[in-house]
Design a protein around this motif. Structure first.
Motif, PDB file in Angstrom:
ATOM      1  N   GLU A 161       0.840  -1.198   0.000  1.00  0.00           N
ATOM      2  CA  GLU A 161       0.000   0.000   0.000  1.00  0.00           C
ATOM      3  C   GLU A 161       0.874   1.247   0.000  1.00  0.00           C
ATOM      4  OE1 GLU A 161      -3.100   2.287   3.041  1.00  0.00           O
ATOM      5  OE2 GLU A 161      -2.139   0.436   3.678  1.00  0.00           O
ATOM      6  N   VAL A 162       0.554   2.183  -0.864  1.00  0.00           N
ATOM      7  CA  VAL A 162       1.174   3.501  -0.812  1.00  0.00           C
ATOM      8  C   VAL A 162       0.315   4.351   0.116  1.00  0.00           C
ATOM      9  CG1 VAL A 162       1.770   5.584  -2.102  1.00  0.00           C
ATOM     10  CG2 VAL A 162       2.214   3.334  -3.095  1.00  0.00           C
ATOM     11  N   ILE A 163       0.911   4.851   1.175  1.00  0.00           N
ATOM     12  CA  ILE A 163       0.195   5.655   2.161  1.00  0.00           C
ATOM     13  C   ILE A 163       0.106   7.104   1.695  1.00  0.00           C
ATOM     14  CG2 ILE A 163       0.220   6.492   4.546  1.00  0.00           C
ATOM     15  CD1 ILE A 163       1.822   3.869   5.183  1.00  0.00           C
ATOM     16  N   SER A 164       1.214   7.633   1.206  1.00  0.00           N
ATOM     17  CA  SER A 164       1.218   9.007   0.720  1.00  0.00           C
ATOM     18  C   SER A 164       2.374   9.205  -0.242  1.00  0.00           C
ATOM     19  CB  SER A 164       1.327  10.006   1.878  1.00  0.00           C
ATOM     20  OG  SER A 164       2.574   9.876   2.536  1.00  0.00           O
ATOM     21  N   SER A 165       2.226  10.204  -1.101  1.00  0.00           N
ATOM     22  CA  SER A 165       3.285  10.570  -2.027  1.00  0.00           C
ATOM     23  C   SER A 165       3.251  12.082  -2.180  1.00  0.00           C
ATOM     24  CB  SER A 165       3.084   9.885  -3.375  1.00  0.00           C
ATOM     25  OG  SER A 165       4.154  10.205  -4.239  1.00  0.00           O
ATOM     26  N   GLU A 166       4.389  12.716  -1.945  1.00  0.00           N
ATOM     27  CA  GLU A 166       4.459  14.173  -2.008  1.00  0.00           C
ATOM     28  C   GLU A 166       5.685  14.597  -2.800  1.00  0.00           C
ATOM     29  OE1 GLU A 166       3.463  16.335   1.693  1.00  0.00           O
ATOM     30  OE2 GLU A 166       3.491  14.343   2.591  1.00  0.00           O
ATOM     31  N   GLU A 167       5.634  15.820  -3.283  1.00  0.00           N
ATOM     32  CA  GLU A 167       6.749  16.410  -4.001  1.00  0.00           C
ATOM     33  C   GLU A 167       7.094  17.736  -3.350  1.00  0.00           C
ATOM     34  OE1 GLU A 167       7.692  18.322  -8.407  1.00  0.00           O
ATOM     35  OE2 GLU A 167       6.083  16.860  -8.198  1.00  0.00           O
ATOM     36  N   GLY A 168       8.388  17.991  -3.226  1.00  0.00           N
ATOM     37  CA  GLY A 168       8.836  19.260  -2.665  1.00  0.00           C
ATOM     38  C   GLY A 168      10.150  19.655  -3.309  1.00  0.00           C
ATOM     39  N   THR A 169      10.725  20.715  -2.801  1.00  0.00           N
ATOM     40  CA  THR A 169      12.031  21.167  -3.303  1.00  0.00           C
ATOM     41  C   THR A 169      12.925  21.492  -2.122  1.00  0.00           C
ATOM     42  OG1 THR A 169      11.278  23.461  -3.442  1.00  0.00           O
ATOM     43  CG2 THR A 169      11.115  22.125  -5.451  1.00  0.00           C
TER      44      THR A 169
END
Length: 99
Positions: A84-92
């Motif tokens: 299961e993927v719980i969360s996926s985020e993108e940042g810098t």
């Protein structure tokens, strides 16, 4: 700036060793076949939770990799172990990779 992908996921404890064994081939596929891949860190958060932090040269490089998905054998094997993927985020970040 560097684009950072942060993906939190679950892998059953019984498959943790297989996940770690699959990691080098996945990283090799990313290194040889994904433009803008700068490196990654895998962090174990608990018995079955992990955080994968992946560094990309640009947001566009990350988007292209995401579009392609598990199109290489090492990537497919690693992704296939995830329940299961719980969360996926993108940042810098302005920090250099490895700092």
């Amino acid at each position: 700036m560097t684009t950072v992908e942060m993906t939190r996921f679950r892998v059953p404890e019984a498959r943790a060793e297989a996940l770690l064994a699959a990691r080098p081939a996945m990283l090799s596929d990313f290194q040889s076949d994904r433009a803008g891949f700068l490196g990654a860190r895998l962090i174990r958060l608990g018995a079955d939770e992990w955080l994968d932090i992946v560094f990309w040269r640009t947001s566009e490089d990350f988007a292209e990799s995401r579009r392609r998905g598990a199109d290489r054998p090492g990537i497919k094997t690693f992704f296939g172990l995830i329940d299961e993927v719980i969360s996926s985020e993108e940042g810098t970040t302005s920090d250099p990779v490895g700092a």
